[in-house]
Design an enzyme around this catalytic site. Structure first.
Site, PDB file in Angstrom:
ATOM      1  N   SER A  44       0.775  -1.272  -0.025  1.00  0.00           N
ATOM      2  CA  SER A  44       0.057   0.100  -0.077  1.00  0.00           C
ATOM      3  C   SER A  44       0.798   1.237   0.000  1.00  0.00           C
ATOM      4  O   SER A  44       2.177   1.237   0.658  1.00  0.00           O
ATOM      5  CB  SER A  44      -0.984   0.099   1.302  1.00  0.00           C
ATOM      6  N   TYR A  86      -2.208  -1.815  10.506  1.00  0.00           N
ATOM      7  CA  TYR A  86      -2.350  -1.998   8.875  1.00  0.00           C
ATOM      8  C   TYR A  86      -1.350  -1.521   8.256  1.00  0.00           C
ATOM      9  O   TYR A  86      -0.348  -2.287   7.362  1.00  0.00           O
ATOM     10  CB  TYR A  86      -3.557  -1.417   8.516  1.00  0.00           C
TER      11      TYR A  86
HETATM   12  N1  LIG Z   1      -8.755   0.201  -0.971  1.00  0.00           N
HETATM   13  C1  LIG Z   1      -7.774   0.861  -0.973  1.00  0.00           C
HETATM   14  O1  LIG Z   1      -7.719   2.209  -0.788  1.00  0.00           O
HETATM   15  C2  LIG Z   1      -6.223   0.276  -1.064  1.00  0.00           C
HETATM   16  C3  LIG Z   1      -5.172   0.911  -0.841  1.00  0.00           C
HETATM   17  C4  LIG Z   1      -3.860   0.194  -0.724  1.00  0.00           C
HETATM   18  C5  LIG Z   1      -3.959  -0.977  -0.739  1.00  0.00           C
HETATM   19  N2  LIG Z   1      -5.155  -1.629  -0.395  1.00  0.00           N
HETATM   20  C6  LIG Z   1      -5.018  -3.298  -0.187  1.00  0.00           C
HETATM   21  O2  LIG Z   1      -5.575  -3.783  -1.445  1.00  0.00           O
HETATM   22  C7  LIG Z   1      -6.070  -5.102  -0.930  1.00  0.00           C
HETATM   23  C8  LIG Z   1      -7.634  -5.209  -1.327  1.00  0.00           C
HETATM   24  O3  LIG Z   1      -8.283  -3.946  -0.863  1.00  0.00           O
HETATM   25  P1  LIG Z   1      -9.845  -3.730  -0.555  1.00  0.00           P
HETATM   26  O4  LIG Z   1      -9.852  -2.255  -0.605  1.00  0.00           O
HETATM   27  O5  LIG Z   1     -10.364  -4.518  -1.585  1.00  0.00           O
HETATM   28  O6  LIG Z   1     -10.016  -4.215   0.923  1.00  0.00           O
HETATM   29  P2  LIG Z   1     -11.155  -5.063   1.502  1.00  0.00           P
HETATM   30  O7  LIG Z   1     -11.068  -4.881   2.897  1.00  0.00           O
HETATM   31  O8  LIG Z   1     -12.589  -4.529   0.966  1.00  0.00           O
HETATM   32  O9  LIG Z   1     -10.971  -6.512   0.771  1.00  0.00           O
HETATM   33  C9  LIG Z   1     -10.136  -7.602   1.408  1.00  0.00           C
HETATM   34  C10 LIG Z   1     -10.734  -8.755   0.820  1.00  0.00           C
HETATM   35  O10 LIG Z   1     -10.057  -9.698   1.664  1.00  0.00           O
HETATM   36  C11 LIG Z   1     -10.704 -10.610   2.181  1.00  0.00           C
HETATM   37  N3  LIG Z   1     -10.346 -11.296   3.436  1.00  0.00           N
HETATM   38  C12 LIG Z   1     -10.311 -10.593   4.588  1.00  0.00           C
HETATM   39  N4  LIG Z   1      -9.758 -11.445   5.600  1.00  0.00           N
HETATM   40  C13 LIG Z   1      -9.525 -12.610   4.788  1.00  0.00           C
HETATM   41  C14 LIG Z   1      -8.878 -13.873   5.301  1.00  0.00           C
HETATM   42  N5  LIG Z   1      -8.511 -14.214   6.517  1.00  0.00           N
HETATM   43  N6  LIG Z   1      -8.588 -14.697   4.297  1.00  0.00           N
HETATM   44  C15 LIG Z   1      -9.062 -14.797   2.999  1.00  0.00           C
HETATM   45  N7  LIG Z   1      -9.515 -13.585   2.633  1.00  0.00           N
HETATM   46  C16 LIG Z   1      -9.653 -12.699   3.491  1.00  0.00           C
HETATM   47  C17 LIG Z   1     -12.032  -9.932   2.291  1.00  0.00           C
HETATM   48  O11 LIG Z   1     -13.055 -10.826   2.438  1.00  0.00           O
HETATM   49  C18 LIG Z   1     -12.153  -9.112   1.078  1.00  0.00           C
HETATM   50  O12 LIG Z   1     -12.544  -9.703  -0.134  1.00  0.00           O
HETATM   51  C19 LIG Z   1      -5.764  -5.226   0.523  1.00  0.00           C
HETATM   52  O13 LIG Z   1      -4.679  -5.911   0.395  1.00  0.00           O
HETATM   53  C20 LIG Z   1      -5.596  -3.797   0.695  1.00  0.00           C
HETATM   54  O14 LIG Z   1      -4.667  -3.760   1.969  1.00  0.00           O
HETATM   55  C21 LIG Z   1      -6.338  -1.222  -0.545  1.00  0.00           C
END
Ligand SMILES: NC(=O)c1ccc[n+]([C@@H]2O[C@H](COP(=O)([O-])OP(=O)(O)OC[C@H]3O[C@@H](n4cnc5c(N)ncnc54)[C@H](O)[C@@H]3O)[C@@H](O)[C@H]2O)c1
Length: 254
Positions: free
Chosen positions: A145, A158
């Site tokens: 991230s 996080y």
């Molecule tokens: N949305 C943002 O702005 C952003 C920015 C930087 C990085 N990210 C990263 O991108 C990725 C996806 O982000 P997002 O916004 O879709 O977040 P999110 O929290 O909506 O999605 C996370 C996904 O992981 C699944 N999950 C959670 N715990 C789990 C487990 N123990 N085992 C298997 N699956 C599990 C959830 O069900 C979901 O489908 C993450 O790694 C997040 O850290 C997101």
């Protein structure tokens, strides 16, 4: 020709949010995709099957923090598809976390974030890598991230887990390079995913400030990430490993 024809890709957290878009994008490039999530992946699996056929996708429940669950997922994948070429370590505790000060996190939540966000990717690699080693090739893409580069406040476990993901990527690339396996990280900036948008307070706190911090002054969407993901999964990046690619509209300045 599709860039991932014949490849088998696992996307953890591939059922919802940004991961759903990764699953769709890999399938659109010809990969057979395994959606591995604690959430139900039936909807995205049906979408992929509808576009690319029933053999293009499988979805299985998997908790990446639990080794038995990871082992089962990997065994199911190999039994169904016979190989694993691409691993996208995307699952994380993110959208459901409520920001708070450094001293307001409880130990249980702190440990849970690290168990899912960094122990999980390691467990996935531990059980997937032997299948890549057998083929002398593979692509591991760790989703980190921009928050780790910026050190954003009020999300300490996080941000710590995503900083660990960057170091994990560098170290692992050196261990797996001898086997022809590339290990890179992809760091999204603040992305308006459906799961993020569902958390209205979080979005409004961040959205405008992040937009103003960018060279490209607009919001970021999951579709902004898929080109970089496919590049890192494909043969186009065959001499790229141990690297960290930030896709954020020019907010982080390396
Ligand atoms: N949305 C943002 O702005 C952003 C920015 C930087 C990085 N990210 C990263 O991108 C990725 C996806 O982000 P997002 O916004 O879709 O977040 P999110 O929290 O909506 O999605 C996370 C996904 O992981 C699944 N999950 C959670 N715990 C789990 C487990 N123990 N085992 C298997 N699956 C599990 C959830 O069900 C979901 O489908 C993450 O790694 C997040 O850290 C997101």
């Amino acid at each position: 020709m599709a860039r991932l024809s014949g490849k088998v890709a696992i996307v953890t957290g591939g059922a919802k949010g940004i991961g759903r878009h990764y699953s769709l994008a890999l399938a659109a490039e010809g990969a057979r995709v395994v959606v591995a999530d604690i959430a139900d992946g039936a909807a995205v699996a049906a979408e992929i099957a509808g576009k690319h056929g029933a053999d293009a996708v499988a979805c299985w429940e998997c908790d990446v923090s639990d080794e038995a669950s990871v082992k089962k997922l990997v065994a199911q994948t190999v039994e169904r598809f016979g190989r694993i070429d691409v691993l996208v370590n995307n699952a994380a505790l993110y959208a459901t976390l409520t920001p708070r000060n450094y001293d307001e996190w409880d130990v249980e939540t702190f440990d849970r974030v690290l168990a899912i966000n960094i122990r999980g990717p390691w467990l996935m690699v531990k059980h997937v890598a032997p299948h890549m080693i057998a083929n002398k090739s593979g692509k591991i893409i760790n989703i980190a991230s921009g928050a780790a580069y910026k050190g954003i406040p009020r999300m300490l476990p996080y941000v710590s887990s995503k900083g660990a993901m960057l170091a994990f990527t560098r170290s692992l690339s050196r261990e797996l390079g001898a086997h022809g396996i590339a290990v890179n990280s992809l760091s999204p900036g603040y992305i308006l995913s459906d799961t993020g948008l569902a958390n209205t307070k979080h979005v409004e706190e961040e959205r405008v400030a992040v937009r103003n911090s960018r060279a490209f002054k607009r919001d970021g969407y999951p579709e902004d990430l898929t080109g970089a993901l496919v590049f890192l999964a494909s043969d186009e990046s065959n001499f790229v490993t141990g690297q960290s690619l930030v896709v954020d509209g020019g907010s982080v300045n390396n």
